[in-house]
Design an enzyme around this catalytic site. Structure first.
Site, mmCIF file in Angstrom:
data_model
loop_
_atom_site.group_PDB
_atom_site.id
_atom_site.type_symbol
_atom_site.label_atom_id
_atom_site.label_comp_id
_atom_site.label_asym_id
_atom_site.label_seq_id
_atom_site.Cartn_x
_atom_site.Cartn_y
_atom_site.Cartn_z
ATOM 1 N N GLN A 122 0.849 -1.205 0.000
ATOM 2 C CA GLN A 122 0.000 0.000 0.000
ATOM 3 C C GLN A 122 0.880 1.249 0.000
ATOM 4 O O GLN A 122 1.650 1.452 0.945
ATOM 5 C CB GLN A 122 -0.876 -0.031 1.260
ATOM 6 C CG GLN A 122 -1.770 1.173 1.472
ATOM 7 C CD GLN A 122 -2.437 1.118 2.845
ATOM 8 O OE1 GLN A 122 -1.905 0.504 3.776
ATOM 9 N NE2 GLN A 122 -3.580 1.748 2.974
ATOM 10 N N GLY A 123 0.754 2.077 -1.011
ATOM 11 C CA GLY A 123 1.559 3.297 -1.107
ATOM 12 C C GLY A 123 0.724 4.534 -0.875
ATOM 13 O O GLY A 123 0.432 5.290 -1.812
ATOM 14 N N SER A 125 1.103 6.605 2.521
ATOM 15 C CA SER A 125 1.842 7.588 3.331
ATOM 16 C C SER A 125 3.066 8.126 2.599
ATOM 17 O O SER A 125 3.707 7.424 1.816
ATOM 18 C CB SER A 125 2.315 6.937 4.632
ATOM 19 O OG SER A 125 1.237 6.386 5.325
ATOM 20 N N SER A 157 4.586 -1.309 4.295
ATOM 21 C CA SER A 157 4.666 -2.668 4.847
ATOM 22 C C SER A 157 4.854 -3.659 3.709
ATOM 23 O O SER A 157 4.164 -3.577 2.691
ATOM 24 C CB SER A 157 3.376 -3.023 5.582
ATOM 25 O OG SER A 157 3.200 -2.174 6.671
ATOM 26 N N GLU A 243 -9.517 -1.503 5.621
ATOM 27 C CA GLU A 243 -8.383 -1.733 6.531
ATOM 28 C C GLU A 243 -8.825 -1.664 7.992
ATOM 29 O O GLU A 243 -8.317 -2.386 8.846
ATOM 30 C CB GLU A 243 -7.287 -0.686 6.254
ATOM 31 C CG GLU A 243 -6.002 -0.964 7.007
ATOM 32 C CD GLU A 243 -4.826 -0.117 6.513
ATOM 33 O OE1 GLU A 243 -5.034 0.802 5.678
ATOM 34 O OE2 GLU A 243 -3.689 -0.371 6.968
ATOM 35 N N GLU A 378 -5.614 8.139 17.755
ATOM 36 C CA GLU A 378 -6.142 9.508 17.933
ATOM 37 C C GLU A 378 -7.046 9.881 16.753
ATOM 38 O O GLU A 378 -8.121 10.478 16.932
ATOM 39 C CB GLU A 378 -4.998 10.529 18.039
ATOM 40 C CG GLU A 378 -4.183 10.447 19.320
ATOM 41 C CD GLU A 378 -3.158 9.316 19.303
ATOM 42 O OE1 GLU A 378 -2.909 8.737 18.227
ATOM 43 O OE2 GLU A 378 -2.607 9.004 20.374
HETATM 44 C C1 LIG Z 1 4.261 -0.588 11.189
HETATM 45 C C2 LIG Z 1 3.631 0.413 10.275
HETATM 46 C C3 LIG Z 1 3.217 -0.009 9.026
HETATM 47 C C4 LIG Z 1 2.704 0.918 8.128
HETATM 48 N N1 LIG Z 1 2.373 0.477 6.875
HETATM 49 C C5 LIG Z 1 1.959 1.372 5.958
HETATM 50 C C6 LIG Z 1 1.721 0.956 4.604
HETATM 51 O O1 LIG Z 1 1.855 -0.236 4.260
HETATM 52 N N2 LIG Z 1 1.367 1.891 3.708
HETATM 53 C C7 LIG Z 1 1.188 3.193 4.039
HETATM 54 O O2 LIG Z 1 0.820 3.978 3.179
HETATM 55 N N3 LIG Z 1 1.413 3.636 5.311
HETATM 56 C C8 LIG Z 1 1.796 2.745 6.265
HETATM 57 N N4 LIG Z 1 2.051 3.170 7.557
HETATM 58 C C9 LIG Z 1 1.977 4.588 7.862
HETATM 59 C C10 LIG Z 1 0.796 4.973 8.751
HETATM 60 O O3 LIG Z 1 -0.404 4.991 8.020
HETATM 61 C C11 LIG Z 1 1.129 6.351 9.337
HETATM 62 O O4 LIG Z 1 2.267 6.187 10.167
HETATM 63 C C12 LIG Z 1 -0.014 6.897 10.171
HETATM 64 O O5 LIG Z 1 -1.107 7.234 9.340
HETATM 65 C C13 LIG Z 1 0.409 8.132 10.982
HETATM 66 O O6 LIG Z 1 1.052 9.063 10.175
HETATM 67 P P1 LIG Z 1 2.479 9.681 10.573
HETATM 68 O O7 LIG Z 1 3.398 8.553 10.885
HETATM 69 O O8 LIG Z 1 2.881 10.620 9.498
HETATM 70 O O9 LIG Z 1 2.241 10.439 11.937
HETATM 71 P P2 LIG Z 1 1.599 11.890 12.105
HETATM 72 O O10 LIG Z 1 0.404 12.001 11.217
HETATM 73 O O11 LIG Z 1 2.675 12.911 11.974
HETATM 74 O O12 LIG Z 1 1.107 11.840 13.601
HETATM 75 C C14 LIG Z 1 1.986 12.016 14.713
HETATM 76 C C15 LIG Z 1 1.167 11.993 15.984
HETATM 77 O O13 LIG Z 1 0.218 13.098 15.966
HETATM 78 C C16 LIG Z 1 -1.097 12.608 16.160
HETATM 79 N N5 LIG Z 1 -2.041 13.393 15.338
HETATM 80 C C17 LIG Z 1 -1.872 13.765 14.049
HETATM 81 N N6 LIG Z 1 -2.949 14.474 13.630
HETATM 82 C C18 LIG Z 1 -3.808 14.529 14.681
HETATM 83 C C19 LIG Z 1 -5.093 15.114 14.866
HETATM 84 N N7 LIG Z 1 -5.716 15.770 13.879
HETATM 85 N N8 LIG Z 1 -5.694 14.975 16.078
HETATM 86 C C20 LIG Z 1 -5.074 14.295 17.100
HETATM 87 N N9 LIG Z 1 -3.841 13.735 16.973
HETATM 88 C C21 LIG Z 1 -3.225 13.847 15.786
HETATM 89 C C22 LIG Z 1 -1.072 11.171 15.682
HETATM 90 O O14 LIG Z 1 -2.106 10.409 16.265
HETATM 91 C C23 LIG Z 1 0.322 10.732 16.128
HETATM 92 O O15 LIG Z 1 0.295 10.354 17.487
HETATM 93 C C24 LIG Z 1 2.550 2.268 8.492
HETATM 94 C C25 LIG Z 1 2.932 2.685 9.775
HETATM 95 C C26 LIG Z 1 3.463 1.776 10.659
HETATM 96 C C27 LIG Z 1 3.888 2.224 12.025
#
Ligand SMILES: Cc1cc2nc3c(=O)[nH]c(=O)nc-3n(C[C@H](O)[C@H](O)[C@H](O)COP(=O)(O)OP(=O)(O)OC[C@H]3O[C@@H](n4cnc5c(N)ncnc54)[C@H](O)[C@@H]3O)c2cc1C
Length: 398
Positions: A122-123, A125, A157, A243, A378
């Site tokens: 899945q692409g 993020s 992933s 998902e 969150e």
């Molecule tokens: C093990 C793992 C596998 C993954 N696999 C994939 C994958 O296959 N494909 C893919 O596309 N992505 C994947 N992801 C990415 C995942 O979808 C993102 O990490 C997730 O959506 C959070 O985005 P971020 O890491 O940019 O954190 P951020 O969005 O920067 O968030 C940081 C913190 O701020 C909080 N936050 C942000 N906005 C708000 C808000 N509006 N209100 C309250 N709190 C908030 C969040 O809850 C978090 O605690 C994976 C992530 C992990 C850890």
């Protein structure tokens, strides 16, 4: 084909699994060699007709209903059959293709993803675009019968094990000036196309396959667009719905985990300890509530009910419950505050309990990650409060 009763199907599945599940558990899928063995197992499952029992027969499924699906999963986990590995294909892209794909796309991609000839990732993020997914910047520019893609995906992933990626790309940057969700397209990309580079990302528990994916002038045929051009946000939301929503039958996995936890409690000599039993009782009740909810949702779905509002509740519940199970295990097994390593060789430890513990740390870390991927806890709470409970929206930039 008329489907046999659930009870007959359950008996058939149990017999098939007894004959086919490898006697020795497969090595973990978390490195290439283990992943390849799981892929071979998936092929066996497909040839047996069990890759996706509720999918239409014309695409390689069994055409069964949700009650059969639940029975299959219960038997699968009861037999301790290998973990499924084409999650991106099976749980995300497949259902999305049923909803938004063309007939040609379904016939081209679904049988191969069911047999695991093709592994999908899945692409969505990007650096800076996680919770705020609609801010994504990977560009796709139309050039004749192709799109030319430039940009980067992250936290992919299984990216290191995958053959194809389904990605969100920005096809109309001007539309985003009005509304950032506009002008996004859902595009399937063969990872062997020139200009694609998959770089590994190291995981704290040593799991391989996690990756970031770079696109430099990657030419992708226009027929790989799923849904309408510039309307990919709708397709993306549907993907996230799948998902986050119920995977019918996964309660059986959590029940296995709680049974393993009970074994660990006994090994630790805590079977009479009221505090330990309280902890065990709590996670047992959590998993039973989850099981009852899966049955409730299946009945609702079969009656034609709409499950849209349940996806975020479901994701929040199972991820926090799963974390509780594994964190409880670590707490109960700690010795002088330190995590206990291998159990093999200790008095009273059977093979199933030793195996469960070997995997426990990996599962604990995965449980932490599950509260992040697919949208963090969150974000699920925000969605539940705004879209299910109707509470005031949080302030947003456009
Ligand atoms: C093990 C793992 C596998 C993954 N696999 C994939 C994958 O296959 N494909 C893919 O596309 N992505 C994947 N992801 C990415 C995942 O979808 C993102 O990490 C997730 O959506 C959070 O985005 P971020 O890491 O940019 O954190 P951020 O969005 O920067 O968030 C940081 C913190 O701020 C909080 N936050 C942000 N906005 C708000 C808000 N509006 N209100 C309250 N709190 C908030 C969040 O809850 C978090 O605690 C994976 C992530 C992990 C850890």
């Amino acid at each position: 084909m008329t489907m046999i009763s659930v009870a007959e199907f359950r008996a058939e599945v149990r017999a098939w699994l007894a004959e086919h599940v490898p006697a020795e558990p497969l090595p973990s899928w978390t490195d290439q060699a283990g992943f390849d063995q799981h892929r071979t197992w998936e092929r066996t499952l497909f040839e047996g007709g069990y890759a996706a029992v509720d999918w239409p027969e014309e695409y390689g499924g069994r055409g069964a209903g949700l009650q059969h699906t639940i029975a299959f999963a219960e038997e699968y986990y009861r037999a301790r059959a290998p973990e499924r590995v084409n999650m991106g294909g099976l749980y995300l892209l497949g259902p999305v293709l049923m909803q938004y794909g063309t007939e040609e796309q379904r016939r081209r991609w679904i049988p191969d993803l069911l047999s695991c000839r093709t592994i999908w990732c899945q692409g969505f993020s990007e650096p800076g675009s996680g919770s705020d997914l609609a801010s994504l910047r990977t560009r796709a520019v139309r050039d004749g019968d192709h799109y030319v893609v430039n940009g980067q995906k992250i936290w992919t992933s299984m990216g290191g094990f995958a053959d194809w990626i389904f990605a969100l790309v920005r096809t109309d940057p001007d539309a985003a000036k009005e509304r950032k969700h506009a002008g996004i397209t859902f595009l399937c990309i063969d990872l062997r196309t020139p200009g694609v580079e998959v770089r590994p990302l190291a995981m704290v528990d040593g799991t391989e396959g996690f990756a970031e994916v770079f696109f430099t002038d990657v030419h992708v045929p226009v027929e790989n667009v799923v849904g309408e051009v510039d309307q990919g946000w709708k397709v993306a939301m549907s993907t996230l719905g799948f998902e986050r929503g119920a995977v019918f039958g996964d309660h059986a996995k959590f029940s296995n985990d709680v049974a393993a936890l009970a074994g660990l409690v006994a090994v630790r000599g805590l079977a009479e300890d009221s505090l330990a039993l309280d902890e065990l009782g709590r996670v047992l009740v959590e998993t039973e509530v989850y099981r009852a909810n899966v049955y409730r949702l299946a009945a609702l779905a079969e009656a034609g009910g709409n499950l849209d509002s349940t996806a975020s509740i479901n994701k929040l519940y199972w991820t926090e419950m799963q974390h509780d199970i594994f964190a409880t295990g670590l707490r109960l097994m700690a010795e002088d505050g330190a995590v206990v390593g291998d159990l093999a060789g200790l008095a009273g430890v059977d093979a199933v309990t030793a195996d469960a513990w070997r995997d426990w740390h990996h599962r604990y870390w995965y449980a932490r990650a599950a509260m992040i991927f697919g949208g963090t806890s969150e974000i699920q709470r925000n969605i539940i409060s705004e879209r299910v409970l109707g509470l005031p929206m949080e302030p947003r930039r456009s």
